[in-house]
Design a protein around this motif. Sequence first.
Motif, mmCIF file in Angstrom:
data_model
loop_
_atom_site.group_PDB
_atom_site.id
_atom_site.type_symbol
_atom_site.label_atom_id
_atom_site.label_comp_id
_atom_site.label_asym_id
_atom_site.label_seq_id
_atom_site.Cartn_x
_atom_site.Cartn_y
_atom_site.Cartn_z
ATOM 1 N N GLY A 10 -7.525 2.131 -8.650
ATOM 2 C CA GLY A 10 -8.028 2.157 -7.283
ATOM 3 C C GLY A 10 -8.005 0.786 -6.637
ATOM 4 O O GLY A 10 -7.630 0.638 -5.466
ATOM 5 N N ALA A 11 -8.391 -0.239 -7.382
ATOM 6 C CA ALA A 11 -8.398 -1.594 -6.834
ATOM 7 C C ALA A 11 -6.983 -2.096 -6.545
ATOM 8 O O ALA A 11 -6.726 -2.681 -5.484
ATOM 9 N N VAL A 12 -6.074 -1.872 -7.470
ATOM 10 C CA VAL A 12 -4.690 -2.324 -7.271
ATOM 11 C C VAL A 12 -4.044 -1.569 -6.111
ATOM 12 O O VAL A 12 -3.386 -2.168 -5.254
ATOM 13 N N TYR A 13 -4.260 -0.270 -6.070
ATOM 14 C CA TYR A 13 -3.691 0.527 -4.975
ATOM 15 C C TYR A 13 -4.253 0.074 -3.623
ATOM 16 O O TYR A 13 -3.507 -0.074 -2.651
ATOM 17 N N GLY A 14 -5.549 -0.166 -3.567
ATOM 18 C CA GLY A 14 -6.151 -0.659 -2.327
ATOM 19 C C GLY A 14 -5.609 -2.016 -1.934
ATOM 20 O O GLY A 14 -5.358 -2.281 -0.752
ATOM 21 N N GLY A 15 -5.407 -2.897 -2.913
ATOM 22 C CA GLY A 15 -4.845 -4.211 -2.612
ATOM 23 C C GLY A 15 -3.426 -4.131 -2.080
ATOM 24 O O GLY A 15 -3.062 -4.846 -1.136
ATOM 25 N N VAL A 16 -2.646 -3.259 -2.668
ATOM 26 C CA VAL A 16 -1.264 -3.075 -2.185
ATOM 27 C C VAL A 16 -1.274 -2.522 -0.758
ATOM 28 O O VAL A 16 -0.519 -2.983 0.103
ATOM 29 N N LEU A 17 -2.149 -1.566 -0.502
ATOM 30 C CA LEU A 17 -2.219 -1.017 0.856
ATOM 31 C C LEU A 17 -2.703 -2.049 1.860
ATOM 32 O O LEU A 17 -2.261 -2.057 3.008
ATOM 33 N N HIS A 18 -3.610 -2.910 1.446
ATOM 34 C CA HIS A 18 -4.077 -3.964 2.365
ATOM 35 C C HIS A 18 -2.907 -4.825 2.824
ATOM 36 O O HIS A 18 -2.813 -5.171 3.993
ATOM 37 N N VAL A 19 -2.012 -5.142 1.899
ATOM 38 C CA VAL A 19 -0.870 -5.988 2.234
ATOM 39 C C VAL A 19 0.170 -5.218 3.043
ATOM 40 O O VAL A 19 0.743 -5.756 3.994
ATOM 41 N N LEU A 20 0.394 -3.953 2.719
ATOM 42 C CA LEU A 20 1.474 -3.200 3.355
ATOM 43 C C LEU A 20 1.114 -2.606 4.706
ATOM 44 O O LEU A 20 1.988 -2.444 5.554
ATOM 45 N N MET A 21 -0.156 -2.262 4.917
ATOM 46 C CA MET A 21 -0.539 -1.612 6.173
ATOM 47 C C MET A 21 -0.774 -2.642 7.269
ATOM 48 O O MET A 21 -1.206 -3.765 7.003
ATOM 49 N N SER A 22 -0.512 -2.231 8.492
ATOM 50 C CA SER A 22 -0.722 -3.141 9.614
ATOM 51 C C SER A 22 -2.213 -3.342 9.864
ATOM 52 O O SER A 22 -3.043 -2.539 9.449
#
Length: 96
Positions: A10-22
């Motif tokens: 969950g933490a890694v997925y959230g971190g990746v989304l933070h970087v990828l999403m506008s």
Amino acid sequence: MHILLALVFGAVYGGVLHVLMSGRTSRGAALAPMLGAVLAGLVYVALTWLGVTAGDPWLWVASLGTPIVLVPVVLAVLTRVRSAQDAKERLRLRIS
């Protein structure tokens, strides 16, 4: 001990989304990873309290699938709300 797998995912997925999403400039860097970890952990704990074991694939589908579905939705909503609130505040303060 298996809950750590859900928390880390969950933490890694959230971190990746933070970087990828506008809109990442309008939210804190820790928000998305924490949201992903909390959602995965809550679902894992709730299902284990209901008697689902770590060997059951539905525990993993639910605890890993919940952040996959909810984190992007929450981040998109928060970004829109923050943008609208910032625009309203700029109008109120007469800042262009």
